[in-house]
Design a protein around this motif. Structure first.
Motif, PDB file in Angstrom:
ATOM      1  N   VAL A 202       0.844  -1.198   0.000  1.00  0.00           N
ATOM      2  CA  VAL A 202       0.000   0.000   0.000  1.00  0.00           C
ATOM      3  C   VAL A 202       0.877   1.244   0.000  1.00  0.00           C
ATOM      4  N   LEU A 203       0.542   2.178  -0.871  1.00  0.00           N
ATOM      5  CA  LEU A 203       1.152   3.502  -0.877  1.00  0.00           C
ATOM      6  C   LEU A 203       0.024   4.513  -0.715  1.00  0.00           C
ATOM      7  N   ALA A 204       0.047   5.240   0.392  1.00  0.00           N
ATOM      8  CA  ALA A 204      -0.971   6.267   0.662  1.00  0.00           C
ATOM      9  C   ALA A 204      -0.345   7.633   0.428  1.00  0.00           C
ATOM     10  N   LEU A 205      -0.966   8.441  -0.440  1.00  0.00           N
ATOM     11  CA  LEU A 205      -0.454   9.760  -0.769  1.00  0.00           C
ATOM     12  C   LEU A 205      -1.369  10.853  -0.230  1.00  0.00           C
ATOM     13  N   GLU A 209      -5.231   9.681  -1.686  1.00  0.00           N
ATOM     14  CA  GLU A 209      -4.990   8.887  -2.897  1.00  0.00           C
ATOM     15  C   GLU A 209      -4.255   7.623  -2.477  1.00  0.00           C
ATOM     16  N   TYR A 210      -4.660   6.485  -3.046  1.00  0.00           N
ATOM     17  CA  TYR A 210      -4.121   5.209  -2.595  1.00  0.00           C
ATOM     18  C   TYR A 210      -3.724   4.351  -3.795  1.00  0.00           C
ATOM     19  N   ARG A 211      -2.580   3.705  -3.663  1.00  0.00           N
ATOM     20  CA  ARG A 211      -2.165   2.688  -4.628  1.00  0.00           C
ATOM     21  C   ARG A 211      -2.013   1.372  -3.873  1.00  0.00           C
ATOM     22  N   ILE A 212      -2.597   0.321  -4.433  1.00  0.00           N
ATOM     23  CA  ILE A 212      -2.633  -0.982  -3.746  1.00  0.00           C
ATOM     24  C   ILE A 212      -2.266  -2.070  -4.740  1.00  0.00           C
ATOM     25  N   ALA A 213      -1.450  -3.011  -4.304  1.00  0.00           N
ATOM     26  CA  ALA A 213      -1.101  -4.145  -5.170  1.00  0.00           C
ATOM     27  C   ALA A 213      -1.033  -5.414  -4.333  1.00  0.00           C
ATOM     28  N   PHE A 214      -1.380  -6.528  -4.970  1.00  0.00           N
ATOM     29  CA  PHE A 214      -1.405  -7.834  -4.310  1.00  0.00           C
ATOM     30  C   PHE A 214      -0.378  -8.773  -4.950  1.00  0.00           C
ATOM     31  N   CYS A 215       0.080  -9.748  -4.164  1.00  0.00           N
ATOM     32  CA  CYS A 215       0.838 -10.879  -4.709  1.00  0.00           C
ATOM     33  C   CYS A 215       0.350 -12.165  -4.058  1.00  0.00           C
ATOM     34  N   ALA A 216       0.609 -13.277  -4.727  1.00  0.00           N
ATOM     35  CA  ALA A 216       0.279 -14.624  -4.239  1.00  0.00           C
ATOM     36  C   ALA A 216      -1.220 -14.918  -4.180  1.00  0.00           C
ATOM     37  N   VAL A 217      -2.037 -14.060  -4.775  1.00  0.00           N
ATOM     38  CA  VAL A 217      -3.480 -14.301  -4.780  1.00  0.00           C
ATOM     39  C   VAL A 217      -4.030 -14.234  -6.213  1.00  0.00           C
ATOM     40  N   GLY A 218      -3.178 -14.536  -7.166  1.00  0.00           N
ATOM     41  CA  GLY A 218      -3.569 -14.548  -8.565  1.00  0.00           C
ATOM     42  C   GLY A 218      -2.408 -15.038  -9.397  1.00  0.00           C
TER      43      GLY A 218
END
Length: 296
Positions: A202-205, A209-218
């Motif tokens: 998570v990157l909160a600006l 404003e928020y940027r979110i990314a996942f791993c290991a769940v797709g």
């Protein structure tokens, strides 16, 4: 375990020499940087190269520097250098936090972030951090150079946009355009040397404003665009967080494997998303005196 097959080992003096060898051998060659994944695959005979091209000694691939508001990470820079770099700790704490969760100390001393993204495994810890920072991969072949946004880099499980005649030379990571706080949340069977069962970056600006990314769940690490759009411009109230968590099943496609069931991953990602958002916002406000990944 003995190596089941002989191969030729070459340590070229220049990147051009390495590219010439790669052009000659093509799919019969493999690039060796950290080697923590590749060496195991060779021992298990899942990879049977005729040649290993060792690039870790090439000076231009070992640079770690900052210029024009971008961090440039050479393809042969090990995770330990990222963790120990004052520059990375100060300006890109999310990269530091994610790097610190990779393997063991011994692995981090050898493994590289460049090799991590080239392996393109769905669970790679560096994926979410690089995606939310909107990093760019720099690759080179004898035909020239090109830039590949990390958003386009992962094309399938263990498959990247890197072509057989190309070598990854660096990853560039731009400074966030506003004041930001960040957090990486990793689900593992234990805190330590374990692959992620699930991961959230998570990157909160400033300006909500928020940027979110996942791993290991797709099949590939990915940005959570629907959740980002929902959160845009909103404070993290309980109703907003509830709506965000309700969108999780639309953003991920987990599988059941030896480490976890898909149902467990889906349930835990909701918990991790909320914790990651709250921690990132707290960091943005100066509420965390030290950065660090959250283990679940």
């Amino acid at each position: 375990m003995p190596v089941p097959r002989e191969f030729e080992y070459v340590k070229p003096a220049t990147l051009d020499n390495a590219l010439a060898l790669l052009a000659e051998y093509g799919a019969r060659a493999r690039i060796l940087a950290g080697g923590t994944d590749l060496c195991l695959k060779i021992k298990e005979a899942s990879e049977t190269p005729e040649m290993l091209i060792d690039i870790k000694g090439l000076q231009e691939l070992t640079a770690l520097d900052y210029a024009e508001n971008q961090l440039r990470i050479g393809a042969a820079v090990p995770f330990t250098r990222l963790i120990e770099s004052p520059l990375v700790q100060e300006r890109f704490p999310l990269l530091r936090d994610a790097s610190a969760t990779v393997g063991s100390v011994g692995i981090r001393n050898r493994a590289t972030m460049g090799g991590n993204i080239c392996s393109a495994v769905p669970s790679l810890d560096s994926g979410p951090a690089l995606l939310v920072h909107e990093a760019v991969a720099h690759v080179k072949s004898r035909q020239g150079e090109r830039r590949v946004p990390l958003l386009d880099w992962f094309v399938g499980p263990k498959r990247s946009a890197l072509q057989p005649d190309e070598i990854l030379t660096a990853i560039s990571v731009p400074t966030p355009p506003k004041k930001a706080g960040a957090c990486y949340v990793k689900l593992g069977r234990y805190a330590g040397e374990d692959l992620a069962q699930a991961g959230v970056g998570v990157l909160a600006l400033e300006g909500h404003e928020y940027r979110i990314a996942f791993c290991a769940v797709g099949p590939v690490p990915t940005r959570a665009r629907k959740i980002e759009a929902l959160l845009q411009g909103n404070k993290l109230s309980e109703p907003v967080l509830k709506e965000a968590k309700a969108l999780v099943p639309e953003e991920i496609a987990p599988i059941s494997d030896i480490r976890s069931s898909k149902e467990y991953r889906t349930m835990m990602i909701k918990v991790m998303l909320e914790r990651g958002l709250q921690a990132a916002v707290s960091a943005l406000r100066g509420g965390r005196s030290e950065h660090g990944a959250i283990w679940v």
